[in-house]
Design an enzyme around this catalytic site. Structure first.
Site, PDB file in Angstrom:
ATOM      1  N   SER A 158      48.626  59.622   0.207  1.00  0.00           N
ATOM      2  CA  SER A 158      47.729  60.701  -0.232  1.00  0.00           C
ATOM      3  C   SER A 158      47.466  61.712   0.871  1.00  0.00           C
ATOM      4  O   SER A 158      46.931  62.786   0.595  1.00  0.00           O
ATOM      5  CB  SER A 158      46.397  60.106  -0.709  1.00  0.00           C
ATOM      6  OG  SER A 158      46.615  59.190  -1.753  1.00  0.00           O
ATOM      7  N   ALA A 262      58.158  68.632  -9.755  1.00  0.00           N
ATOM      8  CA  ALA A 262      58.345  67.302 -10.342  1.00  0.00           C
ATOM      9  C   ALA A 262      57.128  66.896 -11.182  1.00  0.00           C
ATOM     10  O   ALA A 262      57.276  66.295 -12.249  1.00  0.00           O
ATOM     11  CB  ALA A 262      58.593  66.282  -9.245  1.00  0.00           C
ATOM     12  N   GLU A 383      53.329  60.849  -6.965  1.00  0.00           N
ATOM     13  CA  GLU A 383      53.214  62.316  -6.989  1.00  0.00           C
ATOM     14  C   GLU A 383      51.756  62.761  -7.110  1.00  0.00           C
ATOM     15  O   GLU A 383      51.425  63.672  -7.859  1.00  0.00           O
ATOM     16  CB  GLU A 383      54.082  62.892  -8.094  1.00  0.00           C
ATOM     17  CG  GLU A 383      55.512  62.398  -7.935  1.00  0.00           C
ATOM     18  CD  GLU A 383      56.550  63.291  -8.518  1.00  0.00           C
ATOM     19  OE1 GLU A 383      56.245  64.443  -8.814  1.00  0.00           O
ATOM     20  OE2 GLU A 383      57.681  62.813  -8.667  1.00  0.00           O
TER      21      GLU A 383
HETATM   22  C1  LIG Z   1      57.261  53.450  -8.106  1.00  0.00           C
HETATM   23  C2  LIG Z   1      56.917  54.488  -7.081  1.00  0.00           C
HETATM   24  C3  LIG Z   1      57.843  55.477  -6.756  1.00  0.00           C
HETATM   25  C4  LIG Z   1      57.551  56.424  -5.778  1.00  0.00           C
HETATM   26  N1  LIG Z   1      58.506  57.362  -5.418  1.00  0.00           N
HETATM   27  C5  LIG Z   1      58.283  58.162  -4.339  1.00  0.00           C
HETATM   28  C6  LIG Z   1      59.318  59.030  -3.842  1.00  0.00           C
HETATM   29  O1  LIG Z   1      60.403  59.123  -4.413  1.00  0.00           O
HETATM   30  N2  LIG Z   1      59.081  59.752  -2.721  1.00  0.00           N
HETATM   31  C7  LIG Z   1      57.881  59.682  -2.057  1.00  0.00           C
HETATM   32  O2  LIG Z   1      57.746  60.365  -1.031  1.00  0.00           O
HETATM   33  N3  LIG Z   1      56.884  58.893  -2.523  1.00  0.00           N
HETATM   34  C8  LIG Z   1      57.047  58.137  -3.626  1.00  0.00           C
HETATM   35  N4  LIG Z   1      56.058  57.297  -4.083  1.00  0.00           N
HETATM   36  C9  LIG Z   1      54.810  57.205  -3.335  1.00  0.00           C
HETATM   37  C10 LIG Z   1      53.605  57.775  -4.068  1.00  0.00           C
HETATM   38  O3  LIG Z   1      53.669  59.170  -4.123  1.00  0.00           O
HETATM   39  C11 LIG Z   1      52.358  57.237  -3.342  1.00  0.00           C
HETATM   40  O4  LIG Z   1      52.263  55.855  -3.674  1.00  0.00           O
HETATM   41  C12 LIG Z   1      51.094  57.959  -3.738  1.00  0.00           C
HETATM   42  O5  LIG Z   1      51.098  59.285  -3.257  1.00  0.00           O
HETATM   43  C13 LIG Z   1      49.840  57.233  -3.180  1.00  0.00           C
HETATM   44  O6  LIG Z   1      50.003  56.950  -1.825  1.00  0.00           O
HETATM   45  P1  LIG Z   1      49.709  55.464  -1.325  1.00  0.00           P
HETATM   46  O7  LIG Z   1      50.452  54.510  -2.185  1.00  0.00           O
HETATM   47  O8  LIG Z   1      49.975  55.407   0.121  1.00  0.00           O
HETATM   48  O9  LIG Z   1      48.155  55.251  -1.608  1.00  0.00           O
HETATM   49  P2  LIG Z   1      46.945  55.742  -0.675  1.00  0.00           P
HETATM   50  O10 LIG Z   1      47.174  57.148  -0.267  1.00  0.00           O
HETATM   51  O11 LIG Z   1      46.739  54.732   0.400  1.00  0.00           O
HETATM   52  O12 LIG Z   1      45.713  55.690  -1.685  1.00  0.00           O
HETATM   53  C14 LIG Z   1      45.036  54.468  -2.006  1.00  0.00           C
HETATM   54  C15 LIG Z   1      43.867  54.783  -2.956  1.00  0.00           C
HETATM   55  O13 LIG Z   1      42.926  55.614  -2.284  1.00  0.00           O
HETATM   56  C16 LIG Z   1      42.616  56.743  -3.086  1.00  0.00           C
HETATM   57  N5  LIG Z   1      42.290  57.879  -2.211  1.00  0.00           N
HETATM   58  C17 LIG Z   1      43.081  58.445  -1.290  1.00  0.00           C
HETATM   59  N6  LIG Z   1      42.425  59.449  -0.654  1.00  0.00           N
HETATM   60  C18 LIG Z   1      41.183  59.497  -1.196  1.00  0.00           C
HETATM   61  C19 LIG Z   1      40.006  60.306  -0.962  1.00  0.00           C
HETATM   62  N7  LIG Z   1      39.996  61.281  -0.054  1.00  0.00           N
HETATM   63  N8  LIG Z   1      38.908  60.063  -1.700  1.00  0.00           N
HETATM   64  C20 LIG Z   1      38.890  59.075  -2.624  1.00  0.00           C
HETATM   65  N9  LIG Z   1      39.956  58.275  -2.889  1.00  0.00           N
HETATM   66  C21 LIG Z   1      41.089  58.489  -2.182  1.00  0.00           C
HETATM   67  C22 LIG Z   1      43.882  56.989  -3.905  1.00  0.00           C
HETATM   68  O14 LIG Z   1      43.579  57.736  -5.077  1.00  0.00           O
HETATM   69  C23 LIG Z   1      44.299  55.550  -4.213  1.00  0.00           C
HETATM   70  O15 LIG Z   1      43.561  55.065  -5.311  1.00  0.00           O
HETATM   71  C24 LIG Z   1      56.301  56.382  -5.114  1.00  0.00           C
HETATM   72  C25 LIG Z   1      55.364  55.408  -5.477  1.00  0.00           C
HETATM   73  C26 LIG Z   1      55.659  54.474  -6.446  1.00  0.00           C
HETATM   74  C27 LIG Z   1      54.632  53.441  -6.789  1.00  0.00           C
END
Ligand SMILES: Cc1cc2nc3c(=O)[nH]c(=O)nc-3n(C[C@H](O)[C@H](O)[C@H](O)COP(=O)(O)OP(=O)(O)OC[C@H]3O[C@@H](n4cnc5c(N)ncnc54)[C@H](O)[C@@H]3O)c2cc1C
Length: 403
Positions: A158, A262, A383
């Site tokens: 994020s 996307a 995304e």
């Molecule tokens: C199947 C799959 C395919 C994917 N494909 C790609 C890809 O092709 N390329 C790529 O680059 N990425 C890809 N992703 C990654 C995806 O974009 C990230 O998982 C997503 O952006 C969330 O990041 P994170 O998993 O690190 O969660 P985190 O960023 O760690 O978030 C954890 C939680 O905290 C919450 N949160 C974060 N910041 C805040 C805030 N300021 N206030 C309150 N809540 C907050 C979020 O909403 C979430 O609920 C993929 C993910 C999956 C699961």
């Protein structure tokens, strides 16, 4: 196996006698151009004939059906909205309809096409040199080269500005170190677009799969998007020639502009998943007899079905207007955030409610809603999570960034 019946557009009038299509109550299809309708029909036929017969077993086997790639390419679905370079040059509504029909089959197939088209081909098209475009785009359109998009890192997707992967200049080349997480297509990609921090800001690097020091490892044991490849990428002193850097963009706006493309496709795609669930539920509740009458005769069942139709209809109109804005060049990222948030939530809630209305059968692979439900748990997260899109709208309304 009782797969979700494919929805052949405008051929499934409701049982109410009005002739309305239960999956298109506001006649979105009638507002489409001939070309848009043709595209929708041909992708719907492809999904019916090629995707639905195999997708449940792919999901169970944790297997991405690579054999579909040449067929997706032959239909012009890879990089479909790009002009030139053997791409189809279709408008935004066509791209949306492609996503909708593919995701009616499975989110994994739509994810593959989204990543190839919007997250890899689009940035090469928009920010690449002429040599990069000529080298990659025609072969990617033909499905001969697979791409992936490496932005997310293990420490938090994020907050991509907090990127740890970095690139240092060595003579005319760059040396990259770091890692990426959750990368769709990562371990089957021939070329990875990796975003890395440089002293001047974030840049996009095109890395061929056999570059020394580059490796990809598939993430196993997923309960979601099991028919999609998701991988971690590792960069250990990877040498990248300067001509493999995207020259046209520096900074976070590079990856964010790809994500806007996307996410637009996701806004449409999830409608297809929700429609597949509702279609199956309409059939099921019409024939499942409890307390001496079909389930569909009960008021609470009808209220729940009506609520699904209301939410699908609202999502369709949102996507359609978003597409018109995109085609006129007026679409704003905040508008995409609102539609991504609304439409993913709509589809996820509908898939879960359909699962419930199938009773015990709803946990069986015989029925599509549980598969769509599990897939949509990824789609609502990737995304930009739901929270991040809500906060984006909050920032748009107040002028204050809360993240
Ligand atoms: C199947 C799959 C395919 C994917 N494909 C790609 C890809 O092709 N390329 C790529 O680059 N990425 C890809 N992703 C990654 C995806 O974009 C990230 O998982 C997503 O952006 C969330 O990041 P994170 O998993 O690190 O969660 P985190 O960023 O760690 O978030 C954890 C939680 O905290 C919450 N949160 C974060 N910041 C805040 C805030 N300021 N206030 C309150 N809540 C907050 C979020 O909403 C979430 O609920 C993929 C993910 C999956 C699961």
């Amino acid at each position: 196996m009782a797969q979700a019946a494919p929805h052949t557009p405008a051929t499934t009038p409701s049982a109410g006698g009005s002739g309305l299509d239960p999956l298109d109550l506001y006649a979105v299809r009638a507002s489409l151009s001939d070309e848009e309708r043709l595209v929708q029909e041909s992708v719907a036929r492809f999904v019916e004939g090629e995707v639905l017969p195999i997708i449940q077993s792919c999901f169970e086997e944790h297997r991405f059906p690579k054999e579909l790639i040449p067929k997706l390419a032959a239909l012009g679905l890879l990089g479909s909205s790009l002009q030139g370079y053997d791409c189809a040059g279709l408008n935004a509504i066509c791209y949306g309809l492609i996503c909708q029909e593919l995701e009616r089959g499975d989110s994994a197939i739509r994810s593959f096409v989204s990543v190839q088209s919007s997250l890899c081909m689009y940035p090469i098209f928009a920010f690449g040199s002429e040599a990069q475009k000529a080298r990659y785009l025609p072969r990617m359109a033909r499905g001969e080269l697979i791409g992936c998009f490496g932005l997310t890192e293990p420490q938090g997707g994020s907050d991509p500005a907090n990127m740890k992967t970095h690139a240092k200049k060595r003579g005319k080349d760059w040396v990259l170190n770091g890692s990426k997480m959750w990368i769709t297509n990562g371990s089957i990609a021939d070329v990875a677009l990796v975003w890395a921090m440089t002293p001047a800001g974030m840049r996009g690097f095109l890395i061929d799969r056999d570059a020394p020091g580059f490796s990809a490892r598939e993430i196993e044991h997923k309960f979601s998007l099991r028919a999609s490849v998701t991988a971690a990428l590792f960069l250990d002193n990877v040498l990248v020639p300067d001509e493999q850097v995207l020259p046209g963009v520096t900074g976070l706006k590079g990856p964010l502009s790809c994500l806007t493309q996307a996410r637009y496709g996701i806004c449409w795609g999830v409608i297809g998943a929700a429609q597949a669930c509702l279609r199956q539920l309409l059939d099921y509740t019409a024939t499942r007899t409890l307390f001496g009458r079909p389930l569909a005769h009960n008021q609470t069942i009808q209220v729940r079905l009506a609520d699904m139709a209301r939410r699908i209809t609202a999502a369709q109109l949102l996507a359609l207007q978003l597409g018109r804005l995109k085609d006129s060049g007026a679409m704003q990222p905040a508008q995409v955030s609102l539609a991504k948030w609304n439409n993913c939530r709509m589809a996820l809630d509908i898939a879960r409610d359909c699962r419930d209305m199938l009773g015990g059968a709803g946990i069986s692979a015989e029925y599509a809603p549980i598969r769509h439900l599990l897939n949509l748990e990824s789609v609502v997260t990737y995304e930009g999570t739901e929270t991040i899109h809500e906060l984006t709208i909050g920032r748009e309304l107040t002028g204050f960034s809360a993240f």
